[in-house]
Scaffold this motif. Structure first.
Motif, PDB file in Angstrom:
ATOM      1  N   ASP A   9       0.895  -1.329   0.294  1.00 37.86           N
ATOM      2  CA  ASP A   9       0.258  -0.374  -0.042  1.00 37.86           C
ATOM      3  C   ASP A   9       0.894   1.185   0.179  1.00 37.86           C
ATOM      4  OD1 ASP A   9      -2.266  -1.153   0.062  1.00 37.86           O
ATOM      5  OD2 ASP A   9      -2.256  -1.150   1.808  1.00 37.86           O
ATOM      6  N   GLU A  10       2.067   1.358   0.585  1.00 43.94           N
ATOM      7  CA  GLU A  10       3.456   2.652   0.838  1.00 43.94           C
ATOM      8  C   GLU A  10       3.512   2.683  -0.064  1.00 43.94           C
ATOM      9  OE1 GLU A  10       5.305   1.596   4.288  1.00 43.94           O
ATOM     10  OE2 GLU A  10       3.309   2.099   5.907  1.00 43.94           O
ATOM     11  N   ALA A  11       3.677   1.320  -0.994  1.00 43.98           N
ATOM     12  CA  ALA A  11       4.643   1.491  -2.080  1.00 43.98           C
ATOM     13  C   ALA A  11       3.601   1.929  -3.252  1.00 43.98           C
ATOM     14  CB  ALA A  11       5.201   0.635  -2.796  1.00 43.98           C
ATOM     15  N   ILE A  12       2.565   1.177  -4.153  1.00 44.24           N
ATOM     16  CA  ILE A  12       1.481   2.475  -4.260  1.00 44.24           C
ATOM     17  C   ILE A  12       1.339   3.379  -4.081  1.00 44.24           C
ATOM     18  CG2 ILE A  12      -1.058   1.388  -5.880  1.00 44.24           C
ATOM     19  CD1 ILE A  12      -0.799  -1.335  -4.618  1.00 44.24           C
ATOM     20  N   LEU A  13       1.245   4.208  -2.392  1.00 39.91           N
ATOM     21  CA  LEU A  13       1.692   5.324  -2.894  1.00 39.91           C
ATOM     22  C   LEU A  13       1.790   6.578  -3.465  1.00 39.91           C
ATOM     23  CD1 LEU A  13      -0.443   7.931  -1.402  1.00 39.91           C
ATOM     24  CD2 LEU A  13       0.506   6.946   0.527  1.00 39.91           C
ATOM     25  N   ALA A  14       3.334   6.392  -3.123  1.00 35.54           N
ATOM     26  CA  ALA A  14       4.885   6.342  -2.841  1.00 35.54           C
ATOM     27  C   ALA A  14       4.743   7.390  -5.138  1.00 35.54           C
ATOM     28  CB  ALA A  14       5.389   5.891  -2.572  1.00 35.54           C
ATOM     29  N   SER A  15       4.228   5.565  -5.458  1.00 38.03           N
ATOM     30  CA  SER A  15       4.332   5.427  -6.766  1.00 38.03           C
ATOM     31  C   SER A  15       3.480   6.911  -7.182  1.00 38.03           C
ATOM     32  CB  SER A  15       4.483   4.398  -7.663  1.00 38.03           C
ATOM     33  OG  SER A  15       5.575   3.684  -7.126  1.00 38.03           O
ATOM     34  N   SER A  16       1.870   6.736  -7.242  1.00 39.49           N
ATOM     35  CA  SER A  16       1.507   7.276  -7.559  1.00 39.49           C
ATOM     36  C   SER A  16       1.220   8.861  -6.589  1.00 39.49           C
ATOM     37  CB  SER A  16      -0.409   7.034  -7.438  1.00 39.49           C
ATOM     38  OG  SER A  16      -0.619   6.015  -6.768  1.00 39.49           O
ATOM     39  N   ILE A  17       2.011   9.188  -6.378  1.00 42.51           N
ATOM     40  CA  ILE A  17       2.253  11.030  -5.662  1.00 42.51           C
ATOM     41  C   ILE A  17       3.347  11.174  -6.618  1.00 42.51           C
ATOM     42  CG2 ILE A  17       3.809  12.338  -4.165  1.00 42.51           C
ATOM     43  CD1 ILE A  17       1.837  10.339  -2.410  1.00 42.51           C
ATOM     44  N   ARG A  18       4.601  10.602  -7.018  1.00 41.90           N
ATOM     45  CA  ARG A  18       5.345  10.579  -7.760  1.00 41.90           C
ATOM     46  C   ARG A  18       5.097  10.649  -9.560  1.00 41.90           C
ATOM     47  NH1 ARG A  18       8.302   6.610  -7.975  1.00 41.90           N
ATOM     48  NH2 ARG A  18       8.362   6.625  -5.690  1.00 41.90           N
ATOM     49  N   ALA A  19       3.989   9.625  -9.705  1.00 39.10           N
ATOM     50  CA  ALA A  19       3.261  10.081 -11.230  1.00 39.10           C
ATOM     51  C   ALA A  19       2.521  11.013 -11.226  1.00 39.10           C
ATOM     52  CB  ALA A  19       2.491   8.964 -11.074  1.00 39.10           C
ATOM     53  N   ALA A  20       1.865  11.113  -9.934  1.00 40.30           N
ATOM     54  CA  ALA A  20       0.776  12.612 -10.592  1.00 40.30           C
ATOM     55  C   ALA A  20       0.853  13.690  -9.851  1.00 40.30           C
ATOM     56  CB  ALA A  20      -0.664  12.359  -9.333  1.00 40.30           C
ATOM     57  N   SER A  21       2.312  14.154  -9.250  1.00 39.09           N
ATOM     58  CA  SER A  21       3.255  15.459  -9.715  1.00 39.09           C
ATOM     59  C   SER A  21       3.261  16.356 -10.814  1.00 39.09           C
ATOM     60  CB  SER A  21       4.194  14.901  -8.740  1.00 39.09           C
ATOM     61  OG  SER A  21       5.413  14.874  -9.941  1.00 39.09           O
ATOM     62  N   HIS A  22       2.612  17.234 -10.651  1.00 43.60           N
ATOM     63  CA  HIS A  22       2.546  18.363 -11.658  1.00 43.60           C
ATOM     64  C   HIS A  22       1.710  18.263 -12.638  1.00 43.60           C
ATOM     65  CE1 HIS A  22       6.554  20.126  -9.963  1.00 43.60           C
ATOM     66  NE2 HIS A  22       7.113  18.800 -10.033  1.00 43.60           N
ATOM     67  N   ASP A  35      -3.894 -13.764  -2.987  1.00 42.19           N
ATOM     68  CA  ASP A  35      -4.091 -15.596  -3.209  1.00 42.19           C
ATOM     69  C   ASP A  35      -2.919 -15.661  -3.032  1.00 42.19           C
ATOM     70  OD1 ASP A  35      -4.309 -17.809  -4.045  1.00 42.19           O
ATOM     71  OD2 ASP A  35      -4.529 -17.401  -6.050  1.00 42.19           O
ATOM     72  N   GLY A  36      -2.658 -16.371  -1.304  1.00 40.53           N
ATOM     73  CA  GLY A  36      -1.599 -16.309  -1.064  1.00 40.53           C
ATOM     74  C   GLY A  36      -0.393 -15.480  -0.886  1.00 40.53           C
ATOM     75  N   SER A  37       0.437 -15.014  -1.548  1.00 37.88           N
ATOM     76  CA  SER A  37       1.451 -13.829  -1.581  1.00 37.88           C
ATOM     77  C   SER A  37       0.870 -12.846  -2.002  1.00 37.88           C
ATOM     78  CB  SER A  37       2.943 -14.115  -1.707  1.00 37.88           C
ATOM     79  OG  SER A  37       2.522 -15.328  -2.756  1.00 37.88           O
ATOM     80  N   ARG A  38      -0.147 -13.137  -3.672  1.00 33.89           N
ATOM     81  CA  ARG A  38      -0.126 -12.200  -4.612  1.00 33.89           C
ATOM     82  C   ARG A  38      -1.386 -11.440  -3.827  1.00 33.89           C
ATOM     83  NH1 ARG A  38      -0.810 -16.846  -9.196  1.00 33.89           N
ATOM     84  NH2 ARG A  38       0.889 -17.122  -9.120  1.00 33.89           N
ATOM     85  N   TYR A  39      -1.263 -10.064  -4.440  1.00 32.45           N
ATOM     86  CA  TYR A  39      -2.013  -9.305  -4.129  1.00 32.45           C
ATOM     87  C   TYR A  39      -2.466  -8.406  -5.492  1.00 32.45           C
ATOM     88  CZ  TYR A  39      -0.101  -9.798   0.600  1.00 32.45           C
ATOM     89  OH  TYR A  39      -0.170 -10.431   2.199  1.00 32.45           O
ATOM     90  N   VAL A  40      -3.732  -8.573  -5.413  1.00 36.86           N
ATOM     91  CA  VAL A  40      -4.668  -8.038  -6.411  1.00 36.86           C
ATOM     92  C   VAL A  40      -5.321  -6.340  -5.922  1.00 36.86           C
ATOM     93  CG1 VAL A  40      -6.230  -8.052  -7.860  1.00 36.86           C
ATOM     94  CG2 VAL A  40      -4.864  -9.981  -7.430  1.00 36.86           C
ATOM     95  N   TYR A  41      -4.974  -5.914  -6.791  1.00 37.16           N
ATOM     96  CA  TYR A  41      -5.194  -3.949  -6.803  1.00 37.16           C
ATOM     97  C   TYR A  41      -5.959  -3.789  -7.579  1.00 37.16           C
ATOM     98  CZ  TYR A  41      -2.837  -3.121  -2.105  1.00 37.16           C
ATOM     99  OH  TYR A  41      -2.023  -3.931  -1.270  1.00 37.16           O
ATOM    100  N   GLN A  42      -6.850  -3.010  -7.882  1.00 39.38           N
ATOM    101  CA  GLN A  42      -7.260  -2.054  -8.923  1.00 39.38           C
ATOM    102  C   GLN A  42      -6.936  -0.284  -8.411  1.00 39.38           C
ATOM    103  OE1 GLN A  42     -12.004  -1.041  -9.241  1.00 39.38           O
ATOM    104  NE2 GLN A  42     -11.551  -1.315 -11.324  1.00 39.38           N
ATOM    105  N   HIS A  43      -6.967   0.003  -9.447  1.00 38.15           N
ATOM    106  CA  HIS A  43      -6.014   1.170  -9.239  1.00 38.15           C
ATOM    107  C   HIS A  43      -6.331   1.953 -10.935  1.00 38.15           C
ATOM    108  CE1 HIS A  43      -3.030   3.912  -7.884  1.00 38.15           C
ATOM    109  NE2 HIS A  43      -2.617   4.739  -9.347  1.00 38.15           N
ATOM    110  N   ARG A  44      -7.177   3.404  -9.937  1.00 37.51           N
ATOM    111  CA  ARG A  44      -6.912   4.156 -11.610  1.00 37.51           C
ATOM    112  C   ARG A  44      -6.412   5.500 -11.537  1.00 37.51           C
ATOM    113  NH1 ARG A  44     -13.793   2.922 -12.641  1.00 37.51           N
ATOM    114  NH2 ARG A  44     -13.064   0.387 -12.973  1.00 37.51           N
ATOM    115  N   PHE A  45      -6.210   6.271 -12.340  1.00 36.09           N
ATOM    116  CA  PHE A  45      -5.727   7.641 -12.409  1.00 36.09           C
ATOM    117  C   PHE A  45      -7.422   7.913 -12.890  1.00 36.09           C
ATOM    118  CE2 PHE A  45      -1.627   6.374 -12.827  1.00 36.09           C
ATOM    119  CZ  PHE A  45      -0.751   7.055 -11.223  1.00 36.09           C
ATOM    120  N   ILE A  46      -7.319   9.834 -12.436  1.00 35.81           N
ATOM    121  CA  ILE A  46      -8.341   9.982 -12.779  1.00 35.81           C
ATOM    122  C   ILE A  46      -8.432  11.554 -12.995  1.00 35.81           C
ATOM    123  CG2 ILE A  46     -11.214  11.106 -12.401  1.00 35.81           C
ATOM    124  CD1 ILE A  46     -10.474   8.984  -9.584  1.00 35.81           C
ATOM    125  N   VAL A  47      -8.696  11.304 -14.680  1.00 37.03           N
ATOM    126  CA  VAL A  47      -8.027  12.914 -15.380  1.00 37.03           C
ATOM    127  C   VAL A  47      -9.796  13.615 -14.713  1.00 37.03           C
ATOM    128  CG1 VAL A  47      -6.773  12.234 -16.356  1.00 37.03           C
ATOM    129  CG2 VAL A  47      -8.498  12.286 -17.762  1.00 37.03           C
TER     130      VAL A  47
END
Length: 68
Positions: A9-22, A35-47
């Motif tokens: 979660d923290e890595a996704i947040l940091a990457s999102s902040i970096r990608a959306a800056s400016h 599923d065990g060690s696999r995590y599935v997220y839905q991530h959307r950038f909204i314009v």
């Protein structure tokens, strides 16, 4: 390597902040499942709904020209 959900979660947040800056975008991330060690997220950038760039086609709502 055992990565916890909190670390992911923290890595996704940091990457999102970096990608959306400016940029005028926001994002939404939702945890879907794991599923065990696999995590599935839905991530959307909204314009924003308004036009943010000039495409060069002389549109009526071109952002290059200030309309009053």
């Amino acid at each position: 390597m055992n990565t916890t959900k909190k670390e992911i979660d923290e890595a996704i947040l940091a990457s999102s902040i970096r990608a959306a800056s400016h940029q005028k975008v926001t994002w939404r991330t939702s945890f879907v499942r794991n599923d065990g060690s696999r995590y599935v997220y839905q991530h959307r950038f909204i314009v924003p709904l308004q036009k943010m760039f000039c495409c060069g086609n002389n549109c009526a709502d071109c952002v290059r020209y200030e309309r009053t």
